[in-house]
Design a protein around this motif. Sequence first.
Motif: not given
Length: 328
Positions: A14-41
């Motif tokens: 959550e970010f506090k702004t002049e217009n109220g609280v916004v949630s640019p990231v909401d309920n995000v889950s992800l995992g990563l193993h050693r040596g793995e290459k993960l792209a977020i697009v």
Amino acid sequence: MMEKLLQVDNLKIEFKTENGVVSPVDNVSLGLHRGEKLAIVGESGCGKSVTSLAIMGLLGKTATVANGRMLFEGRELPKGGSREWEDIRGRDIAMIFQEPLTSLNPVFTVGEQISEPIRTHQRVGRAEARKRSIDLLKRVGINRAERVYDEYPHALSGGMRQRVMIAIALSCNPKLLIADEPTTALDVSIQAQILELMRGISSDYDTAIIIITHDLGVVAEMADRVVVMYAGQVVEVGDVFAIFENPRHPYTRGLLNCTPRIHELRDELEVIEGSVPSPLKMPKGCRFHPRCAFADERCISQQPELIEHAGQHAVRCWLFDEHGKESQ
């Protein structure tokens, strides 16, 4: 099952702004193993970079982690600006920032900026830090490393500055490297060299990489798995072959259809109509429904869950039932 190097569960920022609280990231889950290459697009504003800054503990004073947890090697990452980050950031987790010219300090030489994390985390003297820094510059493909060590960032080309950023990130052999748009504003030949360098780093040192990009060509070149984000949420997750050969979410299909293909002749490229909604006014139901050709009443009124289908492929869409079969 092998323990994941990084596990992010139900992250809400959550970010506090002049217009109220916004949630640019909401309920995000992800995992990563050693040596793995993960792209977020995803499009600009979908929450990719904010997620990466949260993993690095660099959100700033106006932002808070409202919900969720982030585990690194099974241990929860510190909250906010905790001093515990001083032993993690740079040593275990490092980041290549989006704009190397603005990310590098213009009043310090290249060598000083590479040497700083080496001296901080590895407790060595100036002479040894200089030697290791020059070795790093050579490792990232800079031939005149001794000369570049004493130069200031403005004297270098965009490609060389990006290599310096990679050298800084690699200075303490991190277990996780986050690359935020590492090839933006570089010509195609330099892009190819940077991607080849990152692949070699992952292979040689078993370094896990999160690459944040909107360039699907980079995804195809680099990634083992892909996370597709839209309006602050993960809408599809799968291995790179599943995402490119059998995309399920209409947004993922739209992204792929917008990408020019060398073997296809088209008069015009397809576009996804509309734009990413403002975090201040997210649509009810599925956040993509105002732009989706398949949207129905349920899409407008009910938000779908991210449901895993066929092993590692997951999608957040009412088009698919709990078994992964199309319901429409």
